[in-house]
Enzyme design. Structure first.
Site, PDB file in Angstrom:
ATOM      1  CD  GLU A 128      -2.858   1.105  -0.023  1.00 62.66           C
ATOM      2  OE1 GLU A 128      -3.719   0.239  -0.133  1.00 62.66           O
ATOM      3  OE2 GLU A 128      -2.674   1.992  -0.895  1.00 62.66           O
ATOM      4  CB  VAL A 131       1.325   3.764  -5.450  1.00 64.34           C
ATOM      5  CG1 VAL A 131       0.842   4.854  -6.399  1.00 64.34           C
ATOM      6  CG2 VAL A 131       2.108   2.708  -6.209  1.00 64.34           C
ATOM      7  N   GLY A 133       1.926   7.405  -1.004  1.00 62.61           N
ATOM      8  CA  GLY A 133       2.192   7.653   0.421  1.00 62.61           C
ATOM      9  C   GLY A 133       1.046   7.180   1.293  1.00 62.61           C
ATOM     10  CE  LYS A 204       5.764   6.821  -5.533  1.00 58.90           C
ATOM     11  NZ  LYS A 204       5.950   8.210  -5.107  1.00 58.90           N
TER      12      LYS A 204
HETATM   13  P1  NAP Z   1      15.692   6.354   4.269  1.00 57.21           P
HETATM   14  O1  NAP Z   1      15.215   7.436   5.153  1.00 57.21           O
HETATM   15  O2  NAP Z   1      16.906   6.570   3.446  1.00 57.21           O
HETATM   16  O3  NAP Z   1      15.887   5.048   5.192  1.00 57.21           O
HETATM   17  C1  NAP Z   1      16.494   3.877   4.720  1.00 57.21           C
HETATM   18  C2  NAP Z   1      16.815   3.015   5.930  1.00 57.21           C
HETATM   19  O4  NAP Z   1      17.335   1.782   5.467  1.00 57.21           O
HETATM   20  C3  NAP Z   1      17.864   3.624   6.867  1.00 57.21           C
HETATM   21  O5  NAP Z   1      17.491   3.392   8.182  1.00 57.21           O
HETATM   22  C4  NAP Z   1      19.144   2.845   6.512  1.00 57.21           C
HETATM   23  O6  NAP Z   1      20.015   2.679   7.605  1.00 57.21           O
HETATM   24  C5  NAP Z   1      18.563   1.492   6.141  1.00 57.21           C
HETATM   25  N1  NAP Z   1      19.415   0.756   5.230  1.00 57.21           N
HETATM   26  C6  NAP Z   1      19.873   1.135   4.027  1.00 57.21           C
HETATM   27  N2  NAP Z   1      20.621   0.154   3.475  1.00 57.21           N
HETATM   28  C7  NAP Z   1      20.641  -0.853   4.373  1.00 57.21           C
HETATM   29  C8  NAP Z   1      21.252  -2.145   4.392  1.00 57.21           C
HETATM   30  N3  NAP Z   1      21.983  -2.592   3.377  1.00 57.21           N
HETATM   31  N4  NAP Z   1      21.053  -2.920   5.478  1.00 57.21           N
HETATM   32  C9  NAP Z   1      20.325  -2.477   6.529  1.00 57.21           C
HETATM   33  N5  NAP Z   1      19.700  -1.278   6.552  1.00 57.21           N
HETATM   34  C10 NAP Z   1      19.872  -0.484   5.489  1.00 57.21           C
HETATM   35  O7  NAP Z   1      14.553   5.915   3.252  1.00 57.21           O
HETATM   36  P2  NAP Z   1      12.969   6.084   3.416  1.00 57.21           P
HETATM   37  O8  NAP Z   1      12.575   7.441   2.950  1.00 57.21           O
HETATM   38  O9  NAP Z   1      12.548   5.629   4.743  1.00 57.21           O
HETATM   39  O10 NAP Z   1      12.452   5.099   2.281  1.00 57.21           O
HETATM   40  C11 NAP Z   1      12.439   3.706   2.460  1.00 57.21           C
HETATM   41  C12 NAP Z   1      11.600   3.065   1.377  1.00 57.21           C
HETATM   42  O11 NAP Z   1      10.272   3.579   1.434  1.00 57.21           O
HETATM   43  C13 NAP Z   1      12.075   3.337  -0.050  1.00 57.21           C
HETATM   44  O12 NAP Z   1      11.787   2.223  -0.846  1.00 57.21           O
HETATM   45  C14 NAP Z   1      11.210   4.523  -0.482  1.00 57.21           C
HETATM   46  O13 NAP Z   1      11.048   4.595  -1.887  1.00 57.21           O
HETATM   47  C15 NAP Z   1       9.912   4.134   0.179  1.00 57.21           C
HETATM   48  N6  NAP Z   1       8.975   5.239   0.408  1.00 57.21           N
HETATM   49  C16 NAP Z   1       9.418   6.369   1.034  1.00 57.21           C
HETATM   50  C17 NAP Z   1       8.506   7.386   1.281  1.00 57.21           C
HETATM   51  C18 NAP Z   1       8.925   8.655   1.933  1.00 57.21           C
HETATM   52  O14 NAP Z   1       8.090   9.585   2.002  1.00 57.21           O
HETATM   53  N7  NAP Z   1      10.157   8.773   2.450  1.00 57.21           N
HETATM   54  C19 NAP Z   1       7.177   7.237   0.883  1.00 57.21           C
HETATM   55  C20 NAP Z   1       6.771   6.050   0.251  1.00 57.21           C
HETATM   56  C21 NAP Z   1       7.684   5.067   0.032  1.00 57.21           C
HETATM   57  P3  NAP Z   1      20.737   3.923   8.314  1.00 57.21           P
HETATM   58  O15 NAP Z   1      19.642   4.651   9.029  1.00 57.21           O
HETATM   59  O16 NAP Z   1      21.710   3.311   9.233  1.00 57.21           O
HETATM   60  O17 NAP Z   1      21.341   4.716   7.200  1.00 57.21           O
HETATM   61  N1  HSE Z   2      10.047  10.213  -3.014  1.00 58.33           N
HETATM   62  C1  HSE Z   2       8.675   9.840  -3.067  1.00 58.33           C
HETATM   63  C2  HSE Z   2       7.826  11.043  -3.400  1.00 58.33           C
HETATM   64  C3  HSE Z   2       8.256   9.250  -1.756  1.00 58.33           C
HETATM   65  O1  HSE Z   2       8.318  12.166  -3.267  1.00 58.33           O
HETATM   66  O2  HSE Z   2       6.677  10.872  -3.799  1.00 58.33           O
HETATM   67  C4  HSE Z   2       6.851   8.690  -1.773  1.00 58.33           C
HETATM   68  O3  HSE Z   2       6.786   7.551  -2.585  1.00 58.33           O
END
Ligand code: NAP
Ligand code: HSE
Length: 439
Positions: A128, A131, A133, A204
């Site tokens: 969920e 795509v 958020g 997405k």
């Molecule tokens: P982020 O803030 O960069 O967090 C990534 C996390 O993964 C960090 O805690 C990092 O550890 C950990 N990590 C990275 N490589 C690793 C490895 N090899 N082994 C263990 N841990 C590892 O990213 P995020 O924004 O949370 O996004 C995570 C996912 O959600 C992505 O697929 C993104 O596309 C998706 N997503 C994000 C959002 C958004 O608004 N941010 C929305 C929808 C979907 P450290 O903390 O130690 O660096």
């Molecule tokens: N980087 C993505 C965005 C996070 O800005 O929409 C949510 O998927």
């Protein structure tokens, strides 16, 4: 039921920490939140100072260890990127564990392999958060809209770029400054080029298209243009002409291929697009996303809300965890089987239509010599290629140069591209400064 289901949280960044915050404060939420226990956490850097407190005994920098841990019943992948995320998801499935992931990059490319493996293993992979958020869009497409023939999905599905475009439209903001702000707010990807070059939105729309039309397509073949080369001038001119510019992702059902059994062609694209000011998507601003679905018999339905950020994304991740936790608790009591509507299936073969055959309106900005007859020559070339003009305006004229904006009626990309190749060769035309889609 007091039983706790152990989850393994892979990643404690924006999304992972958002999930931990919800799980750690269950009061006032669905009672099933109390049945979630964070059994293990994996991060990359054990020494990073974190805003969230976690029991150091459950944290590791080996995510594979978390997936294999017998205390972990559900794996929550919030690491991002292709590897090791994809291998971790496959390992979880092979260990008979359901997965919740926000990772659109992996799902858009390996969704079929993953869902085939999950269906064979009798586990769920729920997506969920991948795509929109916080917007519920995946389960509505899989379940609530299941009785419809979907015709078209049109979305603003990247929060970072919508935030940037909204700030740019206000006038003074600089692209780089707003992008940095989006990074700080946790909206942007670890590598924000995926946001601004349109790849995140293409991931997405590939996922939404697979669910809406029942079959996957070649993700890499989706025509994709981001906002990285968009000039604020085009946003300003568009607004003066009664439009807003948004990064739009579109997936449209075209036809069943007559000569081939069960093969259906679809038109997908991601590009900055002009929307008339009274279009429902043109009012979607800031980090918000919206997805407009046209189906038969429902007509039009729009899903709207925050498209990125810790809280909204964690809201979607936790909803998926709760679905799995609820079923696991029932299974423990009664041995219930999988809920078929939560599982993912593809039921048709889909291919992308030839890009030249995709039709839409166009916005074109030309820099030309300010000579008599230039507009007439441009009109002749467009007419010869069967491109009908909706409006043509000369906007600015200085240093003997003119800026001409053409908005066309709906026409195939093939015809417009042929016209632009000819127009570019006119001696009076200095360059085709921009070419955007238009609704
Ligand atoms: P982020 O803030 O960069 O967090 C990534 C996390 O993964 C960090 O805690 C990092 O550890 C950990 N990590 C990275 N490589 C690793 C490895 N090899 N082994 C263990 N841990 C590892 O990213 P995020 O924004 O949370 O996004 C995570 C996912 O959600 C992505 O697929 C993104 O596309 C998706 N997503 C994000 C959002 C958004 O608004 N941010 C929305 C929808 C979907 P450290 O903390 O130690 O660096
Ligand atoms: N980087 C993505 C965005 C996070 O800005 O929409 C949510 O998927």
């Amino acid at each position: 039921m007091n039983q706790k289901i152990g989850i393994g949280l892979l990643g404690l960044g924006t999304v992972g920490a958002g999930v931990a915050n919800i799980v750690n404060s269950p009061e006032g939420r669905n009672p099933l939140v109390s049945n979630i226990r964070i059994a293990r956490i994996a991060v990359r850097d054990l020494n990073r100072v974190r805003s969230i407190k976690v029991d150091p005994s459950i944290i590791t920098n080996d995510p594979f260890e978390v997936v294999k841990d017998p205390n972990v019943e559900v794996v929550v992948e919030a690491i991002g990127g292709i590897e090791p995320a994809k291998s971790l998801i496959m390992l979880a499935i092979n260990h008979g564990k359901s997965v919740v992931t926000a990772n659109k990059a992996v799902v858009a490319r390996y969704g079929k392999e993953i869902s085939d493996a999950a269906n064979a293993a009798g586990v769920y992979v729920l997506i969920e958060a991948a795509v929109g958020g916080g917007i519920p869009i995946i389960e509505p497409l899989k379940q609530s809209l299941g009785g419809n023939k979907i015709k078209k999905v049109t979305g603003i599905i990247n929060g970072t770029t919508n935030y940037i475009l909204t700030e740019m439209a206000k006038g003074e903001a600089k692209y780089e400054d707003v992008l940095n702000e989006a990074k700080k707010l946790g909206y942007a990807e670890a590598d924000p080029s995926a946001d601004v070059n349109g790849d995140d939105a293409a991931d997405k729309i590939a996922i939404l298209s697979g669910l809406a039309f029942g079959g996957g397509i070649d993700r890499e073949a989706i025509p994709t243009k981001g906002i990285n080369n968009l000039e604020s001038k085009d946003i300003n001119y568009s607004r003066q002409l009664g439009y807003e510019v948004k990064l739009l992702a579109v997936a449209e059902y075209i036809e069943k291929k007559a000569q081939e059994n069960n093969l259906h062609s679809l038109a997908l694209r991601v590009e900055p697009t002009l929307l008339p000011k009274d279009h429902p998507l043109s009012a979607v601003n800031g980090v918000n996303n919206a997805i407009l679905i046209e189906g038969d018999p429902i007509g039009e339905v729009m899903f709207y809300g925050p498209g990125a950020g810790a809280g909204p994304t964690a809201s979607a991740v936790v909803a998926d965890i709760l679905n799995i936790v609820g079923i696991k608790l029932m299974q423990k009591e009664e041995g219930a089987c999988l809920d078929p509507l939560l599982s993912s299936i593809s039921w048709r073969n889909c291919i992308l239509a030839n890009t030249r055959d995709i039709s839409q309106k166009n916005y074109i900005r030309l820099i030309t010599a300010d000579n008599p007859g230039v507009i007439g020559k441009i009109g002749n070339i467009l007419g010869k290629n069967q491109v009908s003009i909706e409006s043509i305006v000369q906007f600015d004229s200085n240093n003997a140069k003119a800026e001409i904006i053409v908005i066309t009626h709906k026409v195939s990309k093939g015809k417009i591209n042929d016209s632009l190749a000819e127009i570019e060769n006119m001696k009076e035309v200095l360059n085709v400064a921009s070419h955007l889609g238009c609704l």
